[in-house]
Design an enzyme around this catalytic site. Sequence first.
Site, PDB file in Angstrom:
ATOM      1  N   LYS A   1       4.023 -33.103 -26.650  1.00  0.00           N
ATOM      2  CA  LYS A   1       3.163 -34.031 -25.923  1.00  0.00           C
ATOM      3  C   LYS A   1       1.872 -34.179 -26.719  1.00  0.00           C
ATOM      4  O   LYS A   1       1.081 -33.238 -26.820  1.00  0.00           O
ATOM      5  CB  LYS A   1       2.868 -33.509 -24.518  1.00  0.00           C
TER       6      LYS A   1
ATOM      7  N   ALA B   1       8.738 -40.979 -24.223  1.00  0.00           N
ATOM      8  CA  ALA B   1       7.885 -41.498 -23.131  1.00  0.00           C
ATOM      9  C   ALA B   1       6.491 -41.722 -23.688  1.00  0.00           C
ATOM     10  O   ALA B   1       6.037 -40.993 -24.584  1.00  0.00           O
ATOM     11  CB  ALA B   1       7.842 -40.515 -21.965  1.00  0.00           C
TER      12      ALA B   1
ATOM     13  N   ALA C   1      -1.133 -39.709 -23.265  1.00  0.00           N
ATOM     14  CA  ALA C   1      -0.341 -39.084 -24.337  1.00  0.00           C
ATOM     15  C   ALA C   1       1.032 -39.715 -24.415  1.00  0.00           C
ATOM     16  O   ALA C   1       1.420 -40.507 -23.552  1.00  0.00           O
ATOM     17  CB  ALA C   1      -0.224 -37.578 -24.072  1.00  0.00           C
ATOM     18  N   GLN C   2       1.758 -39.345 -25.455  1.00  0.00           N
ATOM     19  CA  GLN C   2       3.156 -39.733 -25.573  1.00  0.00           C
ATOM     20  C   GLN C   2       3.952 -38.515 -26.035  1.00  0.00           C
ATOM     21  O   GLN C   2       3.401 -37.594 -26.644  1.00  0.00           O
ATOM     22  CB  GLN C   2       3.333 -40.903 -26.537  1.00  0.00           C
TER      23      GLN C   2
ATOM     24  N   SER D   1      -0.757 -43.362 -20.713  1.00  0.00           N
ATOM     25  CA  SER D   1      -2.120 -43.754 -21.063  1.00  0.00           C
ATOM     26  C   SER D   1      -2.870 -42.650 -21.790  1.00  0.00           C
ATOM     27  O   SER D   1      -3.764 -42.920 -22.593  1.00  0.00           O
ATOM     28  CB  SER D   1      -2.888 -44.128 -19.795  1.00  0.00           C
TER      29      SER D   1
ATOM     30  N   ASP E   1       2.803 -33.589  -7.926  1.00  0.00           N
ATOM     31  CA  ASP E   1       3.311 -34.920  -8.280  1.00  0.00           C
ATOM     32  C   ASP E   1       4.835 -34.916  -8.400  1.00  0.00           C
ATOM     33  O   ASP E   1       5.388 -35.236  -9.461  1.00  0.00           O
ATOM     34  CB  ASP E   1       2.673 -35.373  -9.593  1.00  0.00           C
TER      35      ASP E   1
END
Length: 547
Positions: A139, A118, A123-124, A121, A282
């Site tokens: 992460k 994944a 982190a990946q 904006s 979330d």
Amino acid sequence: MFLTQTVPRQREIIEVVLRNGWDYMRRLLTGGKTDEPQLPTPAVLKNILVDLGPVYVKLGQLLSTRPDLLSAAYIEELSTLQDEVPPVPWSEVEIVIRKQLKRPLEETFRIVNHFPVAAGSIAQTHRATLADGREVALKVQRPGIDITIAQDIALIQGIADLVARTDFGQTYDIKAIAEEFTKALEAELDFTREAGHTDQLRRNLSQSRWYDPTQIVVAEIYWHLTTEKLLVMEWLDGVPLLTAELSNENGQNAIAKRKEITTLLFRVFFQQLYIDGFFHADPHPGNLFYLIDGRVALLDCGMVGRLDPRTQQILTEMLLAIVDLDAQRCAQLTLQLSDSAQPVILSRLENDYERMLRKYYNVSLTEINFSQIIYEILQIARNNKIRLPSNMGLYAKTLANLEGVARTFNPEVNLFDEIKPLITDLFSRQLLGDNPVRSLLRTALDIKSLSLQSPRQIELLLDRVTSETLQWNLSLRGLDGVRRTMDDAANRLSFSILVGSLIMGAAIISNRATTSQLSYVSSVLFAAASLLGLWLIISILRSGRLR
């Protein structure tokens, strides 16, 4: 000053705003005359944020958690924002990881997948295997994102300073809201905060009387490898809940499994909201995973909310007021939640709630959309200029996401049946506490203390009444102006009587004057009366209270 600076990023923002046709900001940015502030349409606002880049997409996602500021149309549009961006090449990510590790990369990890699972904006995420064989998720913060966010935060604050000069900006305290959002953006740059939130959530959910704690999973954090820019946590093998395949079981078992998972989710989040006061804010479909072993996992604790005990109690009563469609109680509870000091017309607020709830009078409780009603309650509060705490937005957004996922995953869900036993238990807990015996003993001690003190207090009161020593101290505020007005009126009345008396005395003397001395006295009295009368007229005219 924002407008006098000419850095490329600001010119880019102005170009995006102008290109998307936001007339109000066009006039504001160019120093023109502005009318009442007007937001662009939801679709235009979304396009502006997307064109501005990943940081502003993240800002839009934060705005989608504030239904107390924006209407439902904006919340719905901004909720669709996705911050998926092209991943950073492994060669750049590797440099960040090596700087964050205390030991060489090859000694820490046996395998690291160079292709992210994944990319966002901020982190990946990469999948990796530790040297001891445990599967983990890495992460990693995007290189240079901290500098980009710092620049964009300065621009956001500059725009907030401009809007704050308008009535709209002062009413909604735009500068405070911008400060809140910038702090949230800065917080996302520190992965140790997210790690702390994850640990706290896992501890809170590890015990419950509402559900089986073994059926809910929150990833374990590997603190010895986690830093501000690198988060290392347990790898959870599963799929997003809404894509989970339960059809391999027979039909009846699949339906029962969906109902079981729906009940689990409601109870997990109700415990977070109304008991723990710390909640995952979330719960969108991508953050709710169905694991291969049949358990449910909560992912990504970067956005969390907090509720103090008083707010929890008010919100619990609000749920009951919604069930009863009690507009008056909703209005009272809204005012209790309010953190603004400006006066509110209670009758108008109650009428607004009455009109809103009237459309649900003939609707079955099983069909009522609770999160939609809460959104409408926040909208009515906003229309009545009632400023609610910012965590109310996260609370409403969390319920909306949870209810949306539940209805999609299990269309036959009966929301009222899910929350009815929980509300009963919550009110019982508020009355008796977590330990009923302790609460009863504390109440008994209070009653004993009251029973011992009351006779003595009554005796003192009666003694003062019979001995005429009882005194009442009253403090009336705001009467200074009335007192000054009454003093002025009394003084003017006295002067008027004096002037009239002088004129009448002068007239009597003048009519019967037989000598020049009496005529002289009469003239002096007339002159004095004229001067005093003229002074009185001038003072009345200067006071502005002639009419």
